[in-house]
Design an enzyme around this catalytic site. Structure first.
Site, mmCIF file in Angstrom:
data_model
loop_
_atom_site.group_PDB
_atom_site.id
_atom_site.type_symbol
_atom_site.label_atom_id
_atom_site.label_comp_id
_atom_site.label_asym_id
_atom_site.label_seq_id
_atom_site.Cartn_x
_atom_site.Cartn_y
_atom_site.Cartn_z
ATOM 1 N N LYS A 280 17.917 -18.807 4.409
ATOM 2 C CA LYS A 280 17.668 -17.474 3.866
ATOM 3 C C LYS A 280 18.800 -17.170 2.890
ATOM 4 O O LYS A 280 19.907 -17.696 3.020
ATOM 5 C CB LYS A 280 17.704 -16.455 5.020
ATOM 6 C CG LYS A 280 17.031 -15.148 4.715
ATOM 7 C CD LYS A 280 15.541 -15.194 4.978
ATOM 8 C CE LYS A 280 14.857 -13.933 4.548
ATOM 9 N NZ LYS A 280 13.429 -13.919 4.774
ATOM 10 N N GLY B 141 -0.876 0.202 9.714
ATOM 11 C CA GLY B 141 -0.472 -0.414 8.455
ATOM 12 C C GLY B 141 -1.556 -1.263 7.827
ATOM 13 O O GLY B 141 -1.673 -2.457 8.113
ATOM 14 N N VAL C 151 -1.622 -7.545 4.443
ATOM 15 C CA VAL C 151 -2.090 -8.332 5.591
ATOM 16 C C VAL C 151 -3.007 -7.485 6.472
ATOM 17 O O VAL C 151 -4.086 -7.926 6.871
ATOM 18 C CB VAL C 151 -0.897 -8.857 6.439
ATOM 19 C CG1 VAL C 151 -1.412 -9.703 7.600
ATOM 20 C CG2 VAL C 151 0.077 -9.651 5.587
HETATM 21 P P1 NAD Z 1 2.436 -4.079 2.709
HETATM 22 O O1 NAD Z 1 3.590 -3.352 2.139
HETATM 23 O O2 NAD Z 1 1.365 -4.582 1.821
HETATM 24 O O3 NAD Z 1 1.718 -3.161 3.821
HETATM 25 C C1 NAD Z 1 2.365 -2.296 4.677
HETATM 26 C C2 NAD Z 1 1.408 -1.161 4.967
HETATM 27 O O4 NAD Z 1 2.019 -0.341 5.961
HETATM 28 C C3 NAD Z 1 1.111 -0.264 3.759
HETATM 29 O O5 NAD Z 1 -0.258 0.065 3.723
HETATM 30 C C4 NAD Z 1 1.988 0.961 4.000
HETATM 31 O O6 NAD Z 1 1.442 2.145 3.444
HETATM 32 C C5 NAD Z 1 2.001 1.011 5.514
HETATM 33 N N1 NAD Z 1 3.173 1.661 6.070
HETATM 34 C C6 NAD Z 1 4.458 1.620 5.623
HETATM 35 N N2 NAD Z 1 5.258 2.330 6.424
HETATM 36 C C7 NAD Z 1 4.465 2.826 7.391
HETATM 37 C C8 NAD Z 1 4.712 3.616 8.516
HETATM 38 N N3 NAD Z 1 5.914 4.092 8.781
HETATM 39 N N4 NAD Z 1 3.665 3.890 9.312
HETATM 40 C C9 NAD Z 1 2.412 3.446 9.046
HETATM 41 N N5 NAD Z 1 2.118 2.696 7.992
HETATM 42 C C10 NAD Z 1 3.140 2.385 7.167
HETATM 43 O O7 NAD Z 1 3.065 -5.263 3.590
HETATM 44 P P2 NAD Z 1 2.374 -6.586 4.137
HETATM 45 O O8 NAD Z 1 2.613 -7.677 3.173
HETATM 46 O O9 NAD Z 1 0.980 -6.277 4.578
HETATM 47 O O10 NAD Z 1 3.286 -6.883 5.414
HETATM 48 C C11 NAD Z 1 3.222 -6.088 6.565
HETATM 49 C C12 NAD Z 1 4.220 -6.593 7.602
HETATM 50 O O11 NAD Z 1 3.958 -7.968 7.877
HETATM 51 C C13 NAD Z 1 5.683 -6.543 7.154
HETATM 52 O O12 NAD Z 1 6.487 -6.309 8.296
HETATM 53 C C14 NAD Z 1 5.932 -7.943 6.637
HETATM 54 O O13 NAD Z 1 7.297 -8.302 6.705
HETATM 55 C C15 NAD Z 1 5.104 -8.747 7.635
HETATM 56 N N6 NAD Z 1 4.695 -10.063 7.116
HETATM 57 C C16 NAD Z 1 3.916 -10.160 5.998
HETATM 58 C C17 NAD Z 1 3.531 -11.421 5.538
HETATM 59 C C18 NAD Z 1 2.662 -11.575 4.324
HETATM 60 O O14 NAD Z 1 2.089 -12.652 4.129
HETATM 61 N N7 NAD Z 1 2.494 -10.546 3.484
HETATM 62 C C19 NAD Z 1 3.945 -12.571 6.217
HETATM 63 C C20 NAD Z 1 4.730 -12.433 7.362
HETATM 64 C C21 NAD Z 1 5.097 -11.183 7.797
#
Ligand code: NAD
Length: 345
Positions: A81, A180, A184
């Site tokens: 990282k 959320g 994803v």
């Molecule tokens: P994203 O930013 O696209 O989606 C997050 C969603 O959560 C958004 O719709 C946002 O409005 C909502 N949100 C934010 N704060 C909030 C709160 N306090 N309460 C309720 N909703 C809230 O992110 P993502 O890419 O979908 O990732 C989501 C999680 O999964 C993160 O923790 C990320 O680290 C983890 N993750 C994502 C991936 C990936 O492939 N994108 C891979 C591994 C882990």
């Protein structure tokens, strides 16, 4: 001024490198935790850490986490990282290009990708000075947006968990409370809906909630109310530390399967869930689709292959949960144990 780099000796880590070049505002730390299974890979996180030790603590924790995640996903990647200590408003292409020079000195032992506050444009700047960077959306051979692959992994983890909880793999009529609906979360919700599941959702983004009402026939609840709804499965898909002393006593679910990183505020919550009989599918196993997608890019990208590899999360989750029952140990500890068995032999 030239790039100044210094190696730090940290027990349990192969290489920890701090670097600075004030002419471009670069202050960074790269941690390579373990390369036993292959080159280390992990994202570059840019944050205005208050101190160097806060940044060091974060990069050590995150790089070790990547070793465990890749190990359990069965990949030929180790854990690494990088953190860049900067205000988001101060990042420049020059800073990222200089960071690329630092990467180049590691000769591919650390492969960088995207993380918090680092955009595709930033990675393009890194790529001007090193080839050891993956996951740049839009360039030929790129793995693109990992989220759909991550969602496949989440869905497979859900199927495996539900099968272990009820003895039936069928998700028809299963109620999932999902927090959320982002990149994803939305795709995961669509898959749940298509499998006949029912959705209760919350988000801080109103338009996505309206879309969920119409397109997914989801019940929308207030963001704070989601913890207390009667459901079969809670799916945290927004942010970390969501299972904490305030939320945990309110949960009315039989299992937790979500994509958010670092869902447990502390290991104590993992123990409490276990005692309460709530089956927790370890977050870093559930959401490994992101690193799986990058690994497939490393080998030569093919989305079908990425989806196939992410589908194997079904078997991994089943193995973890079965072992947890057999060894009478919470699944988050079994996951660590299994990751270490592959990492250290
Ligand atoms: P994203 O930013 O696209 O989606 C997050 C969603 O959560 C958004 O719709 C946002 O409005 C909502 N949100 C934010 N704060 C909030 C709160 N306090 N309460 C309720 N909703 C809230 O992110 P993502 O890419 O979908 O990732 C989501 C999680 O999964 C993160 O923790 C990320 O680290 C983890 N993750 C994502 C991936 C990936 O492939 N994108 C891979 C591994 C882990």
């Amino acid at each position: 001024m030239a790039l100044k780099a210094e190696k730090l000796k940290v027990d349990g880590y192969e290489t920890v490198l701090t670097a600075e070049d004030s002419s471009v505002g670069l202050k960074a730390i790269i941690a390579i935790h373990n390369t036993h299974l292959g080159p280390s890979c992990g994202g570059i996180r840019l944050l205005p850490y208050r101190t160097q030790s806060e940044a060091l603590e974060d990069v050590l924790r995150l790089s070790k986490g990547m070793s465990y995640k890749s190990s359990l996903a069965g990949l030929g990647f180790g854990g690494g990282k990088a953190v860049i200590i900067s205000e988001v408003s101060k990042k420049t292409p020059e800073l990222f290009a200089r960071f690329g020079e630092l990467l180049e000195t590691l000769k591919g032992r650390y492969i960088a990708a995207k993380d918090m506050n680092v955009s595709t444009e930033d990675l393009m700047a890194v790529k001007t000075t090193t080839s050891h960077v993956l996951g740049i959306e839009g360039v030929p051979g790129s793995s693109g947006d990992p989220s759909p692959v991550t969602a496949v992994g989440c869905f497979e983890a859900l199927r495996a968990t539900w099968e272990l909880v009820t003895g039936k793999p069928d998700l028809r009529g299963v109620t999932v409370a999902l927090q959320g609906l982002g990149h994803v979360g939305w795709d995961y919700a669509v898959r749940i809906r298509e499998a006949g599941g029912k959705l209760i959702v919350s988000d801080i983004n109103e338009p996505i909630l309206a879309k969920a009402r119409t397109e997914l026939r989801a019940t929308v609840v207030d963001n704070n109310a989601i913890y207390g709804v009667e459901c079969d499965v809670f799916a945290p898909c927004a942010r970390g530390a969501i299972i904490n002393p305030e939320t945990l006593p309110r949960l009315k679910c039989r299992a937790i399967v979500g994509c958010a990183n670092n869902q447990l505020a502390t290991p104590a919550e993992g123990q409490t869930l276990w005692k309460k009989g709530i089956v927790y599918a370890p977050d870093y196993v559930v959401n490994a689709g992101g690193i799986i997608n990058i690994f497939v890019e490393y080998e030569g990208y093919n989305r079908a292959k990425a989806i196939q590899k992410a589908s194997a999360i079904y078997d991994t989750v089943k193995t973890i949960l079965r072992r947890a029952e057999k060894e009478k140990t919470p699944p988050f500890l079994i996951a660590d144990k299994m990751a270490e068995e592959r990492l250290y032999g």
